[in-house]
Write a protein that holds these residues in place. Structure first.
Motif, PDB file in Angstrom:
ATOM      1  N   GLY A  58      27.781  40.248 -11.230  1.00 59.57           N
ATOM      2  CA  GLY A  58      26.988  39.115 -11.672  1.00 59.57           C
ATOM      3  C   GLY A  58      25.772  38.807 -10.828  1.00 59.57           C
ATOM      4  O   GLY A  58      25.202  37.717 -10.948  1.00 59.57           O
ATOM      5  N   ASN A  59      25.356  39.724  -9.981  1.00 61.29           N
ATOM      6  CA  ASN A  59      24.197  39.503  -9.120  1.00 61.29           C
ATOM      7  C   ASN A  59      22.952  40.182  -9.670  1.00 61.29           C
ATOM      8  O   ASN A  59      23.035  41.169 -10.384  1.00 61.29           O
ATOM      9  N   ILE A  60      21.789  39.659  -9.309  1.00 60.82           N
ATOM     10  CA  ILE A  60      20.505  40.290  -9.613  1.00 60.82           C
ATOM     11  C   ILE A  60      20.196  41.239  -8.461  1.00 60.82           C
ATOM     12  O   ILE A  60      20.366  40.876  -7.302  1.00 60.82           O
ATOM     13  N   VAL A  61      19.747  42.453  -8.780  1.00 58.40           N
ATOM     14  CA  VAL A  61      19.435  43.424  -7.728  1.00 58.40           C
ATOM     15  C   VAL A  61      18.002  43.916  -7.903  1.00 58.40           C
ATOM     16  O   VAL A  61      17.606  44.340  -8.983  1.00 58.40           O
ATOM     17  N   ILE A  62      17.239  43.829  -6.814  1.00 61.46           N
ATOM     18  CA  ILE A  62      15.890  44.389  -6.757  1.00 61.46           C
ATOM     19  C   ILE A  62      16.015  45.694  -5.985  1.00 61.46           C
ATOM     20  O   ILE A  62      16.429  45.700  -4.826  1.00 61.46           O
ATOM     21  N   VAL A  63      15.677  46.812  -6.639  1.00 59.89           N
ATOM     22  CA  VAL A  63      15.914  48.131  -6.075  1.00 59.89           C
ATOM     23  C   VAL A  63      14.598  48.822  -5.745  1.00 59.89           C
ATOM     24  O   VAL A  63      13.740  48.976  -6.621  1.00 59.89           O
ATOM     25  N   ASP A  64      14.458  49.258  -4.504  1.00 55.48           N
ATOM     26  CA  ASP A  64      13.327  50.081  -4.086  1.00 55.48           C
ATOM     27  C   ASP A  64      13.660  51.520  -4.457  1.00 55.48           C
ATOM     28  O   ASP A  64      14.606  52.110  -3.929  1.00 55.48           O
TER      29      ASP A  64
END
Length: 120
Positions: A58-64
């Motif tokens: 349920g988390n938002i992930v910003i991926v490089d």
């Protein structure tokens, strides 16, 4: 130091030019948020599983994905996995910053494609 201290100031006597490390762990433990925004760097399939688990939780992930793009085969596999997890949870996925970053969201979180400001 809590969020209130950050917004309204605290009794801290340190210089304003000093660097202050804000650890996310303090806020994770004290606030019990509905969801978290996590940041990850993915270079291959191994790290992509960790990202997928975070989205399923349920988390938002910003991926490089900058380093991942150096290997076209791994890039395509990982991106296919990311699109699948977004579809599985009825979330969203979008590329950002000349496709250097990908944002993956869980259910009930959609990413607007409309830009705010900057003449766009």
């Amino acid at each position: 130091m809590g969020l209130r201290d950050l917004l309204f100031g605290s009794k801290d006597t340190s210089s304003p030019d000093e660097y202050k490390d804000l650890t996310l762990k303090e806020y994770e433990l004290s606030e019990n948020p509905a969801l978290l925004v996590k940041v990850a760097t993915v270079t291959g399939l191994r790290e992509s599983q960790i990202v997928k688990d975070q989205v399923y939780d349920g988390n938002i992930v910003i991926v490089d994905i900058t380093r991942l793009k150096m290997d076209k085969i791994n890039y395509e596999r990982v991106m296919k996995d990311f699109y699948q997890v977004a579809r599985d949870v009825d979330g969203d996925i979008v590329g950002l910053g000349d496709q250097q970053y990908v944002i993956i969201t869980p259910k009930n979180v959609k990413i607007s494609r409309d830009r705010i400001g900057g003449g766009a």
